[in-house]
Design an enzyme around this catalytic site. Structure first.
Site, PDB file in Angstrom:
ATOM      1  N   ASN A 235       0.884  -1.163   0.000  1.00  0.00           N
ATOM      2  CA  ASN A 235       0.000   0.000   0.000  1.00  0.00           C
ATOM      3  C   ASN A 235       0.924   1.216   0.000  1.00  0.00           C
ATOM      4  O   ASN A 235       1.460   1.602   1.036  1.00  0.00           O
ATOM      5  CB  ASN A 235      -0.874  -0.049   1.258  1.00  0.00           C
ATOM      6  CG  ASN A 235      -1.844   1.103   1.345  1.00  0.00           C
ATOM      7  OD1 ASN A 235      -1.770   2.057   0.586  1.00  0.00           O
ATOM      8  ND2 ASN A 235      -2.749   1.013   2.295  1.00  0.00           N
TER       9      ASN A 235
ATOM     10  N   ARG B 108      -9.648  15.892   7.063  1.00  0.00           N
ATOM     11  CA  ARG B 108     -10.433  16.326   5.897  1.00  0.00           C
ATOM     12  C   ARG B 108     -11.799  16.823   6.333  1.00  0.00           C
ATOM     13  O   ARG B 108     -12.414  16.246   7.236  1.00  0.00           O
ATOM     14  CB  ARG B 108     -10.627  15.158   4.915  1.00  0.00           C
ATOM     15  CG  ARG B 108      -9.397  14.873   4.081  1.00  0.00           C
ATOM     16  CD  ARG B 108      -9.599  13.629   3.218  1.00  0.00           C
ATOM     17  NE  ARG B 108      -8.667  12.590   3.610  1.00  0.00           N
ATOM     18  CZ  ARG B 108      -8.776  11.302   3.289  1.00  0.00           C
ATOM     19  NH1 ARG B 108      -9.794  10.895   2.563  1.00  0.00           N
ATOM     20  NH2 ARG B 108      -7.886  10.442   3.691  1.00  0.00           N
TER      21      ARG B 108
ATOM     22  N   GLU C  70      -8.440  -4.963   5.368  1.00  0.00           N
ATOM     23  CA  GLU C  70      -8.215  -4.545   3.980  1.00  0.00           C
ATOM     24  C   GLU C  70      -7.063  -5.306   3.339  1.00  0.00           C
ATOM     25  O   GLU C  70      -7.155  -5.777   2.211  1.00  0.00           O
ATOM     26  CB  GLU C  70      -7.947  -3.042   3.923  1.00  0.00           C
ATOM     27  CG  GLU C  70      -9.200  -2.227   4.173  1.00  0.00           C
ATOM     28  CD  GLU C  70      -8.914  -0.744   4.362  1.00  0.00           C
ATOM     29  OE1 GLU C  70      -8.377  -0.380   5.431  1.00  0.00           O
ATOM     30  OE2 GLU C  70      -9.218   0.034   3.456  1.00  0.00           O
TER      31      GLU C  70
ATOM     32  N   HIS D 184     -12.717   3.316  -0.016  1.00  0.00           N
ATOM     33  CA  HIS D 184     -12.773   2.336   1.091  1.00  0.00           C
ATOM     34  C   HIS D 184     -13.565   1.098   0.706  1.00  0.00           C
ATOM     35  O   HIS D 184     -14.068   0.372   1.582  1.00  0.00           O
ATOM     36  CB  HIS D 184     -13.435   2.923   2.356  1.00  0.00           C
ATOM     37  CG  HIS D 184     -12.633   3.978   3.048  1.00  0.00           C
ATOM     38  ND1 HIS D 184     -13.221   5.085   3.605  1.00  0.00           N
ATOM     39  CD2 HIS D 184     -11.311   4.092   3.292  1.00  0.00           C
ATOM     40  CE1 HIS D 184     -12.287   5.840   4.156  1.00  0.00           C
ATOM     41  NE2 HIS D 184     -11.111   5.256   3.980  1.00  0.00           N
TER      42      HIS D 184
ATOM     43  N   ARG E 217      -2.655  -2.040  -3.350  1.00  0.00           N
ATOM     44  CA  ARG E 217      -3.839  -1.225  -3.128  1.00  0.00           C
ATOM     45  C   ARG E 217      -3.750  -0.008  -4.047  1.00  0.00           C
ATOM     46  O   ARG E 217      -2.748   0.712  -4.032  1.00  0.00           O
ATOM     47  CB  ARG E 217      -3.902  -0.758  -1.683  1.00  0.00           C
ATOM     48  CG  ARG E 217      -5.095   0.129  -1.460  1.00  0.00           C
ATOM     49  CD  ARG E 217      -5.053   0.812  -0.127  1.00  0.00           C
ATOM     50  NE  ARG E 217      -6.285   1.594   0.035  1.00  0.00           N
ATOM     51  CZ  ARG E 217      -6.383   2.627   0.864  1.00  0.00           C
ATOM     52  NH1 ARG E 217      -5.360   2.990   1.587  1.00  0.00           N
ATOM     53  NH2 ARG E 217      -7.507   3.280   0.960  1.00  0.00           N
TER      54      ARG E 217
END
Ligand code: ADP
Length: 398
Positions: free
Chosen positions: A7, A240, A384, A179, A90
């Site tokens: 990732n 964010r 994940e 996601h 990813r």
């Protein structure tokens, strides 16, 4: 056989090796770690053998090439590189092209690279990582697993914004959602836990980490999600803003703020950090308990936004079988779960305070609603990396 999952972010590379002893067997982690500070003045390599303590070596990491070199060294040192059969990557943005995990060829890498304008902060480092890894492990198949892919089932009435059609056709302006690997995994895990077919369930999944998104899932398919063209939309996140009147951007730019600065602040200095001065919910909870009004406000804005999405998705799904909490905040912060669920009693949501207070999803999903109550409220640990490893093996074995 073993699979390496990478990732690659702008300043870090996360890695994890999984092993599977037989075709039907589950994947288990062998080693995981992180190279951080890529391209910065100081960096570090962390290596955590499964069940062991993390070893850290502080050292500068010039670029992604150097970072991958350090991953190679860490794998060789722990013996985790033996029997590697594939590498899974990813990739945040797959645009409209990539609806499923995809074997990487030169053409596929070039296409992911072309999607950079849609995900300027995420796709370029992923492509850099893919290029370096394909050179390092040239004889292994490499597979890309996209955050957006799960949401490609959303219908046009959900993914189109109310803007002129040529913005969509020429500039790709539409909702994509992110996601997806996490929402897909926790939906499947919730269905197994409830012992009901995923096809029969209406779920809302809440991935609440540093980045956060909500997803409405009907019959195992994403029908709506809170992130949009970019991962800036939707819920209040660590740094964010989430949803915002686009007029705020014009207001600031017209007032003299540079556009790049507005983008930086909305991505890196807003959300919990902007309101409460910290992006870690643990820090905010303890500050709020000590009377810090800003920390309390940050938490209130965050949980209000989550409740709004739960209500909206319940309306959209026409009912709800389970609400699922996952990722750092969702898995570990009982107070956030309570502040989301308790005010929604009029929608049929109920919390078992005792179960919520002690929920530890490390060994599998936990029910935090009273037994027999529908919708069930569950805490599910996301996976994940393991999902990317499983997807990678599935592609390689077909
Ligand atoms: P990322 O999106 O970076 O993968 P995570 O899913 O690991 O993030 O979530 C990170 C966030 O989870 C932290 O910033 C913190 O707010 C929250 N968190 C982690 N552990 C706890 C805990 N024990 N209690 C409350 N919040 C936690």
């Amino acid at each position: 056989m073993r699979v390496l999952v990478l990732n690659t972010g702008s300043s870090s590379v996360k890695y994890e090796v999984f092993t599977r002893s037989d075709a039907a067997g589950d994947l288990s982690s062998v080693v995981s770690g992180l190279v951080e500070g890529v391209g910065e003045t100081s960096g570090a390599v962390h290596v955590t053998p499964a069940g062991g303590a993390t070893e850290t070596e502080e050292r500068p990491v010039a670029d992604h090439d150097a970072a991958l070199g350090l991953v190679v060294d860490a794998l060789a040192r722990t013996g985790a590189d033996e029997d590697l059969v594939a590498v899974g990557h990813r990739v945040v943005h797959g645009g409209e092209d990539f609806t499923a995990p995809t074997l990487l060829t030169d053409e596929v890498v070039a296409r992911i690279d072309e999607l950079a304008p849609l995900a300027p902060l995420h796709n370029p480092p992923a492509v850099a990582g893919i290029r370096v890894a394909r050179r390092r492990w040239g004889d292994l198949p490499h597979v890309a697993v996209f955050d957006t892919a799960f949401h490609t089932t959303m219908p046009p009435a959900v993914y189109r914004y109310a803007v002129p059609e040529d913005w969509y056709r020429e500039h790709g302006v539409r909702r994509f959602g992110f996601h997806g690997t996490s929402h897909r995994y926790v939906a499947g895990a919730a269905a197994r836990f409830l012992d009901q077919p995923l096809e029969d369930l209406r779920l809302v999944t809440l991935h609440l980490g540093n980045g956060a998104s909500a997803c409405a899932i009907a019959g195992g398919r994403s029908v709506d999600t809170s992130m949009g063209l970019s991962p800036l939309a939707g819920l209040v996140m660590g740094t964010r803003s989430g949803d915002l009147d686009p007029g705020v951007v014009f207001h600031l730019v017209r007032g003299g703020t540079d556009l790049a600065e507005v983008e930086r602040v909305l991505n890196r200095a807003s959300g919990l950090v902007g309101l409460g001065g910290a992006n870690d919910v643990r820090v905010l909870r303890s500050a709020a308990a000590d009377g810090d009004g800003d920390a309390r406000l940050a938490l209130d804005v965050m949980t209000r936004r989550i409740r709004q999405y739960v209500g909206a998705y319940l309306a959209e799904l026409g009912g709800l079988d389970a609400l699922v909490f996952t990722a750092g905040i969702g898995e570990h912060d009982a107070a956030t779960r309570a502040e989301v669920v308790e005010p929604l009693g009029h929608l049929g949501l109920r919390l078992d305070p005792e179960a919520n207070g002690h929920a530890d999803a490390g060994d599998g999903p936990v029910r935090i609603s009273p037994p027999g109550v529908t919708p069930a409220v569950l805490v599910v640990a996301t996976a994940e990396e393991a999902t990317i490893a499983a997807d990678t093996l599935a592609i390689v074995e077909t």
